[in-house]
Scaffold this active site. Structure first.
Site, mmCIF file in Angstrom:
data_model
loop_
_atom_site.group_PDB
_atom_site.id
_atom_site.type_symbol
_atom_site.label_atom_id
_atom_site.label_comp_id
_atom_site.label_asym_id
_atom_site.label_seq_id
_atom_site.Cartn_x
_atom_site.Cartn_y
_atom_site.Cartn_z
ATOM 1 N N GLU A 37 0.868 -1.168 0.000
ATOM 2 C CA GLU A 37 0.000 0.000 0.000
ATOM 3 C C GLU A 37 0.911 1.227 0.000
ATOM 4 O OE1 GLU A 37 -2.739 0.321 3.303
ATOM 5 O OE2 GLU A 37 -3.445 2.267 2.571
ATOM 6 N N ARG A 267 5.338 -12.776 9.495
ATOM 7 C CA ARG A 267 6.002 -11.520 9.172
ATOM 8 C C ARG A 267 7.321 -11.433 9.921
ATOM 9 N NH1 ARG A 267 3.833 -6.519 9.510
ATOM 10 N NH2 ARG A 267 1.865 -7.291 8.731
ATOM 11 N N LYS A 277 4.114 0.739 9.538
ATOM 12 C CA LYS A 277 4.268 1.993 8.788
ATOM 13 C C LYS A 277 3.665 3.156 9.552
ATOM 14 C CE LYS A 277 3.073 0.110 4.807
ATOM 15 N NZ LYS A 277 2.487 0.040 3.466
HETATM 16 P P1 ATP Z 1 2.203 -2.053 7.877
HETATM 17 O O1 ATP Z 1 1.320 -2.639 8.918
HETATM 18 O O2 ATP Z 1 3.596 -1.797 8.327
HETATM 19 O O3 ATP Z 1 1.593 -0.876 7.180
HETATM 20 P P2 ATP Z 1 1.344 -3.700 5.793
HETATM 21 O O4 ATP Z 1 1.322 -5.166 5.812
HETATM 22 O O5 ATP Z 1 0.040 -3.000 5.946
HETATM 23 O O6 ATP Z 1 2.414 -3.203 6.829
HETATM 24 P P3 ATP Z 1 1.641 -3.393 3.029
HETATM 25 O O7 ATP Z 1 2.136 -2.254 2.248
HETATM 26 O O8 ATP Z 1 0.207 -3.730 2.932
HETATM 27 O O9 ATP Z 1 2.038 -3.137 4.524
HETATM 28 O O10 ATP Z 1 2.524 -4.679 2.761
HETATM 29 C C1 ATP Z 1 2.843 -5.155 1.483
HETATM 30 C C2 ATP Z 1 3.264 -6.582 1.577
HETATM 31 O O11 ATP Z 1 4.382 -6.713 2.456
HETATM 32 C C3 ATP Z 1 2.165 -7.445 2.136
HETATM 33 O O12 ATP Z 1 2.079 -8.612 1.349
HETATM 34 C C4 ATP Z 1 2.601 -7.764 3.523
HETATM 35 O O13 ATP Z 1 2.164 -9.012 3.905
HETATM 36 C C5 ATP Z 1 4.126 -7.703 3.423
HETATM 37 N N1 ATP Z 1 4.717 -7.292 4.696
HETATM 38 C C6 ATP Z 1 4.453 -6.182 5.397
HETATM 39 N N2 ATP Z 1 5.144 -6.163 6.555
HETATM 40 C C7 ATP Z 1 5.866 -7.312 6.589
HETATM 41 C C8 ATP Z 1 6.784 -7.896 7.523
HETATM 42 N N3 ATP Z 1 7.094 -7.306 8.670
HETATM 43 N N4 ATP Z 1 7.331 -9.091 7.212
HETATM 44 C C9 ATP Z 1 7.032 -9.696 6.060
HETATM 45 N N5 ATP Z 1 6.183 -9.209 5.145
HETATM 46 C C10 ATP Z 1 5.596 -8.036 5.395
HETATM 47 MG MG MG Z 2 -1.539 -3.224 4.620
#
Ligand code: ATP
Ligand code: MG
Length: 568
Positions: A37, A267, A277
């Protein structure tokens, strides 16, 4: 059609892919995607997901798309879209011509929603967000049907079209899936598919005032891109029935083939930092750090600015592996990876971080000797360089102690040390100011003790790095420590404390007046060095100016990873 033998499974997802290939599922295609995102910069956790998705595609002669999951315009921005592309490329991955946006599919997602209404699988609900929560029930008690659940198809079609046309205020109505308010899975209790939100979207502008929810948009975007394996993090496991529900209820067969499968993995959590984020954005916006690429940040841009290489990050992602259970990885492992790489590659140089002037009284005034110094004893192919020695040199302040403790093997009054690649010196006296602070040392050298010389055999306990005063170059050096003192700052939140209360006040030390050997005049932004006894350093590409280099310490030389391993 994949005719090669599938790779040996190195993780459980490759094992699933091997089964799928064996059964000729998806006609032997492997197609993954990385779906960030664009609401912030990528972090090292994303690097894990990037390595996994692009890595599995490459290992299986498949493809991996980059898809911006841009369904929440109020938080998203083109700055993030651009930084994400930069970071994925820098890590060494290529989406070729397959960069997509969920917003590319807004029109089709809307059409599909009309279809769900027509088949009686979706309805417009006037309950507020608060009421929807109350009606949802709990893990132990079933939910209640919304009073709007049984609207006719005609009424729902009319209302949904008017939602799109902007006739209703934000939050006043939603489109919901009609599934089961008594489902043991809360995600299946008539989840929201669309909401009304007036916010300018970075790509579609003000065209839309209704936006699809992640759980609805994601499976269908995967389907439209013919994704085969949709890999996401564990917290989505409970959403999988909804993922499958959307794919079952929507007829996308005219646009795409096959059915994607959602697979969840753990994760990455890293010690001494935060990774969400939301929190990283807070640190940036509230000025706790100096931007998203502050070298203390766990962002990919921060690690790059610190001096990490893409290879070291990929190596780290390989080593942590892919599991089905959450765990915390020690930052020491990441540091270990870059240390191991630079140990063989980075030239070793002498830089004095906190200079103390030493006058060698029996060394002829005006004389300069060019001594030979090996560039990297671990890698003899890197050769050697000449370094100048003269009557006045700098050593580290901490390499001298007037009243040494028993274990201090460096210089003290009347004591001796070897200067690396040069001579043994003996401290005769210390010159002090009126407050007793040491201004300089008066020493003598042993002309027969030159390193590599015929009579150099004499041993002393300590060896120090040094630079010649007249030849030295001034440099600025930044030393970094963990951003958070606590191993797990998130944990504090459970007790009601703010994660920011664990911020490490000493996470940065700026040394304005360091002195390096003259060869570093040729260093360029982006170069990496080992400063003898001090660690690995990176020439900051943004803050360094012609003749005024700024070095970031990537890591110190002390490898704590072995210790972490042993204590387990
Ligand atoms: P955040 O909660 O930090 O905003 P998010 O999962 O909402 O993280 P996205 O931009 O939606 O962030 O993530 C893109 C991809 O990266 C998704 O497929 C997510 O599963 C993966 N991802 C995000 N954080 C991690 C992590 N700590 N370890 C492994 N994969 C991750
Ligand atoms: Mg997300």
């Amino acid at each position: 059609m994949n005719t090669n033998n599938p790779p040996l499974p190195t993780n459980f997802i490759q094992a699933i892919i091997n089964d799928d290939l064996k059964n000729n599922k998806n006609n032997g295609r492997v197609h993954t995607r990385f779906p960030p995102e664009p609401n912030g910069y990528l972090h090292i956790g994303h690097a894990k997901a990037i390595c996994l998705n692009f890595g599995l595609a490459a290992a299986n002669q498949g493809l991996c798309n980059l898809r911006f999951d841009d369904t929440n315009p109020s938080k998203e921005d083109v700055e993030y879209v651009e930084s994400i592309q930069t970071d994925v490329k820098w890590l060494g991955f290529d989406w070729e011509d397959r960069m997509f946006y969920t917003s590319d599919y807004f029109e089709r997602l809307y059409e599909y929603a009309l279809g769900l209404i027509k088949s009686g699988d979706a309805y417009v609900c006037n309950l507020s967000a608060q009421e929807i929560r109350e009606f949802r029930g709990t893990l132990t008690s079933p939910g209640q049907d919304s009073p709007y659940r049984n609207r006719s198809v005609e009424e729902n079609l009319d209302l949904f079209q008017r939602m799109k046309a902007g006739e209703f205020p934000d939050g006043s109505r939603v489109l919901r899936a009609k599934i089961d308010m008594a489902s043991p899975n809360l995600n299946m209790r008539d989840p929201v598919l669309y909401r009304i939100l007036r916010a300018t979207h970075h790509r579609t502008g003000d065209k839309w005032c209704i936006y699809p929810m992640y759980d609805y948009a994601h499976p269908l975007s995967d389907a439209l891109e013919s994704i085969t394996h949709s890999i996401c993090t564990l917290e989505f496991a409970d959403h999988r029935p909804l993922y499958d529900w959307a794919l079952e209820k929507v007829d996308y067969s005219r646009e795409a083939e096959g059915q994607p499968q959602q697979i969840e993995f753990a994760r990455l959590n890293l010690s001494h930092t935060v990774m969400s984020k939301r929190k990283l954005r807070e640190l940036v916006m509230q000025g706790y750090v100096d931007g998203w690429d502050d070298p203390r940040m766990p962002t990919i841009s921060g690690l790059r600015r610190r001096g990490y290489t893409p290879e070291s990050i990929r190596d780290f992602c390989d080593r942590i592996g892919v599991a089905k259970r959450d765990s915390m990885v020690d930052m020491a492992l990441l540091e270990h990876c870059i240390r191991e790489e630079l140990n063989l590659q980075a030239p070793r140089v002498m830089v004095v971080l906190r200079p103390l002037r030493v006058v060698i009284e029996n060394y002829p005034e005006g004389q300069v000797e060019w001594l030979e110094a090996e560039n990297n004893p671990e890698n003899p192919a890197m050769g050697s360089r000449p370094i100048p020695f003269s009557r006045e040199i700098y050593i580290e302040q901490e390499d001298f102690m007037e009243n040494p403790s028993k274990k201090f093997f460096r210089l003290s009054l009347g004591g001796e040390i070897r200067l690396k690649n040069a001579y043994i010196i003996k401290c005769e006296s210390a010159v002090k100011d009126e407050n007793g602070a040491i201004l300089e040392l008066r020493c003598t050298y042993d002309p027969d003790s030159r390193s590599g010389g015929a009579t150099s055999g004499r041993k002393v306990k300590g060896t120090s790095h040094w630079v010649s005063v007249d030849h030295a170059i001034k440099a600025k050096v930044r030393l970094y420590e963990h951003l958070f003192s606590d191993e797990n700052p998130d944990e504090n939140e459970e007790g009601g404390a703010d994660y920011k209360s664990e911020l490490n006040r000493n996470s940065i030390t700026v040394l304005e007046d360091c002195r390096s050997e003259p060869g570093l005049a040729a260093a360029e932004p982006g170069n990496r060095f080992q400063f003898l006894r001090q660690g690995y350093f990176f020439v900051d590409p943004f803050d360094s100016k012609e003749g005024e280099l700024v070095f970031n310490r990537i890591v110190s030389l002390r490898d704590t990873w072995a210790k972490v391993q042993k204590s387990k």
